[in-house]
Each structure stands twice: as structure tokens, then as C-alpha cells.
Design a protein around this motif. Structure first.
Motif, short mmCIF file in Angstrom:
data_model
loop_
_atom_site.label_atom_id
_atom_site.label_comp_id
_atom_site.label_asym_id
_atom_site.label_seq_id
_atom_site.Cartn_x
_atom_site.Cartn_y
_atom_site.Cartn_z
N ARG A 170 0.84 -1.22 0.00
CA ARG A 170 0.00 0.00 0.00
C ARG A 170 0.87 1.26 0.00
O ARG A 170 0.59 2.23 -0.68
CB ARG A 170 -0.92 0.02 1.24
N MET A 205 -3.83 -5.17 -9.30
CA MET A 205 -4.21 -6.43 -8.67
C MET A 205 -4.73 -6.18 -7.25
O MET A 205 -5.74 -6.73 -6.83
CB MET A 205 -3.01 -7.39 -8.59
N MET A 206 -4.04 -5.32 -6.53
CA MET A 206 -4.46 -5.04 -5.15
C MET A 206 -5.83 -4.40 -5.11
O MET A 206 -6.68 -4.80 -4.33
CB MET A 206 -3.48 -4.06 -4.50
N HIS A 260 -7.20 -9.04 -5.92
CA HIS A 260 -6.45 -10.25 -6.29
C HIS A 260 -5.10 -10.26 -5.58
O HIS A 260 -4.57 -9.21 -5.20
CB HIS A 260 -6.20 -10.30 -7.80
N LEU A 261 -4.52 -11.45 -5.49
CA LEU A 261 -3.16 -11.54 -4.94
C LEU A 261 -2.17 -11.04 -5.99
O LEU A 261 -2.36 -11.24 -7.20
CB LEU A 261 -2.82 -12.99 -4.58
P1 AMP Z 1 -3.82 -6.92 3.24
O1 AMP Z 1 -3.56 -5.55 3.72
O2 AMP Z 1 -3.07 -7.92 4.02
O3 AMP Z 1 -5.29 -7.23 3.19
O4 AMP Z 1 -3.27 -7.01 1.74
C1 AMP Z 1 -3.79 -6.15 0.76
C2 AMP Z 1 -3.49 -6.70 -0.62
O5 AMP Z 1 -2.07 -6.76 -0.84
C3 AMP Z 1 -3.98 -8.10 -0.91
O6 AMP Z 1 -5.35 -8.15 -1.26
C4 AMP Z 1 -3.08 -8.49 -2.08
O7 AMP Z 1 -3.46 -7.85 -3.27
C5 AMP Z 1 -1.75 -7.87 -1.65
N1 AMP Z 1 -0.92 -8.82 -0.86
C6 AMP Z 1 -0.47 -8.64 0.40
N2 AMP Z 1 0.28 -9.67 0.79
C7 AMP Z 1 0.30 -10.54 -0.24
C8 AMP Z 1 0.90 -11.82 -0.45
N3 AMP Z 1 1.67 -12.43 0.47
N4 AMP Z 1 0.69 -12.42 -1.65
C9 AMP Z 1 -0.02 -11.84 -2.62
N5 AMP Z 1 -0.64 -10.65 -2.48
C10 AMP Z 1 -0.47 -10.00 -1.30
#
Ligand code: AMP
Length: 188
Positions: free
Chosen positions: A36, A52-53, A57-58
Motif C-alpha cells: 500500500r 491487482m491489489m 487479487h493476490l
Molecule cells: P492486506 O492488507 O493484508 O489485506 O493485503 C492487501 C493486498 O495486498 C492483498 O489483497 C493483495 O493484493 C496484496 N498482498 C499482500 N500480501 C500478499 C501476499 N503475500 N501475496 C499476494 N498478495 C499480497
């Protein structure tokens, strides 16, 4: 000590990870926060991850393994790290295991934050009003939950076979959940 916090979005990994990091004197590393920040500052990493974020998506395993490698190379990570939502696919778990093994380390604990979808949706709806995250809108949340089920939940079996997983009941007050986490880590 290296600890991985695993669980769906909205399970409280960030909040509990900060409490645990403070009490153990270890850094907390969250790929979501790092990405972020990269998006906010328009860095090359952020430009790669943004679409993607925002869709929920991952991002790619290669990109994540690169940032884990960089984190492990920092002096602050020498004694262990609280990994908050850092490993979300089996290839990432395999890569993380290799990167830790290169340093003579392995994941000390994998803590799984167990919580029902209905509670998650309620928590994320509240957070949406406070943090204004682009990926907290209902469509992106549905995509994130689907990604969690398809790609991240299988890690419970993977880690169960490799180093063990401890389930934490993630429903309750911040203090109550922190106490459950503390009990597991102290008992170890
Ligand atoms: P979070 O703040 O943990 O909900 O992560 C936000 C977004 O960052 C996720 O929806 C993914 O798009 C990306 N992201 C964070 N960590 C990962 C990871 N280990 N693998 C893939 N995408 C990730």
C-alpha cells in the motif's frame, strides 16, 4: 523467533501482530502495508502491484518473494520477524521456508486466526468508514475472500504437515484475542 500470522482479511492479524511484535521486541512485517505504501508513493513496486491489489487479487509470488528476501536481509530482522499475512500461497510458503533455511531458521509458529465470514464482513464494513482502503469496497472484499479460500486456506494443510499450525479463536475483544496469542507463544 519467526511467527507467521495466517487468516482471512479482517481477522485481526494486523492488530494482533502489532501487539505481539511490541511484546516480543521483534519487527512486524506486513506485505499488505508495504505494498500500500509503495502504491501511495508510486514506486516501481507499487506500479506493478496497484491494479491487482485494488481489485482484491493476490499479487505475484515472485514479487512477494522479492520483498520477503529484502526484509530478511535487513539488520532488524536478524532475531526474527512477525510476518503478518506475508505468506498467502503454497509457492510463497516454499520460498519463505528456503529463505529462512538459508539463515538457519524456520517458522517457529504459524498462528491461524479463525473467524466466521459474517464477523469479517461486519469488521471490514466498519474499517471501510475509518481507513478508506480501495480494496475494502464490497466487490473487492468478495474477491479477497475468494482468493483467501482458493489460494491461502490450503496453507493450513501445508503448514500442518511441515511445522504445525495453532488455531486462535479470533472472535472477541482485542485484549481477549491478544491473551490467547500470548498464551500460545509463552507456552512454547
Ligand atoms: P492486506 O492488507 O493484508 O489485506 O493485503 C492487501 C493486498 O495486498 C492483498 O489483497 C493483495 O493484493 C496484496 N498482498 C499482500 N500480501 C500478499 C501476499 N503475500 N501475496 C499476494 N498478495 C499480497
Amino acid at each position: 523467533m519467526d511467527i507467521l500470522l495466517l487468516g482471512p482479511p479482517g481477522a485481526g492479524k494486523g492488530t494482533q501482530g502489532a501487539i505481539l511484535a511490541e511484546s516480543l521486541g521483534l519487527p512486524k512485517f506486513a506485505t499488505g502495508d508495504l505494498l500500500r505504501d509503495a502504491v501511495k508513493h508510486g514506486t516501481p513496486l507499487g506500479l506493478q502491484a496497484k491494479a491487482m491489489m485494488e481489485a482484491g487479487h493476490l499479487v505475484s509470488d515472485d514479487l512477494i518473494l522479492g520483498v520477503i528476501r529484502d526484509e530478511l536481509a535487513t539488520p532488524g530482522a536478524a532475531n526474527g520477524v512477525i510476518f503478518d499475512g506475508v505468506v498467502r500461497t503454497i509457492p510463497q510458503a516454499e520460498g519463505m521456508a528456503t529463505l529462512l533455511a538459508e539463515r538457519g531458521r524456520e517458522m517457529t509458529y504459524v498462528l491461524y486466526f479463525d473467524i466466521a465470514d459474517s464477523v469479517i464482513l461486519d469488521r471490514i464494513a466498519k474499517r471501510r468508514g475509518i481507513e478508506g482502503r480501495a480494496d475494502d469496497d464490497p466487490n473487492a472484499v468478495a474477491t479477497r475472500l475468494a482468493a483467501y479460500r482458493a489460494q491461502t486456506a490450503p496453507l493450513l494443510t501445508w503448514y500442518g504437515e511441515h511445522c504445525g499450525v495453532t488455531t486462535i479463536d479470533a472472535v472477541g475483544s482485542v485484549d481477549a484475542v491478544a491473551e490467547r496469542v500470548r498464551a500460545v507463544v509463552q507456552a512454547g
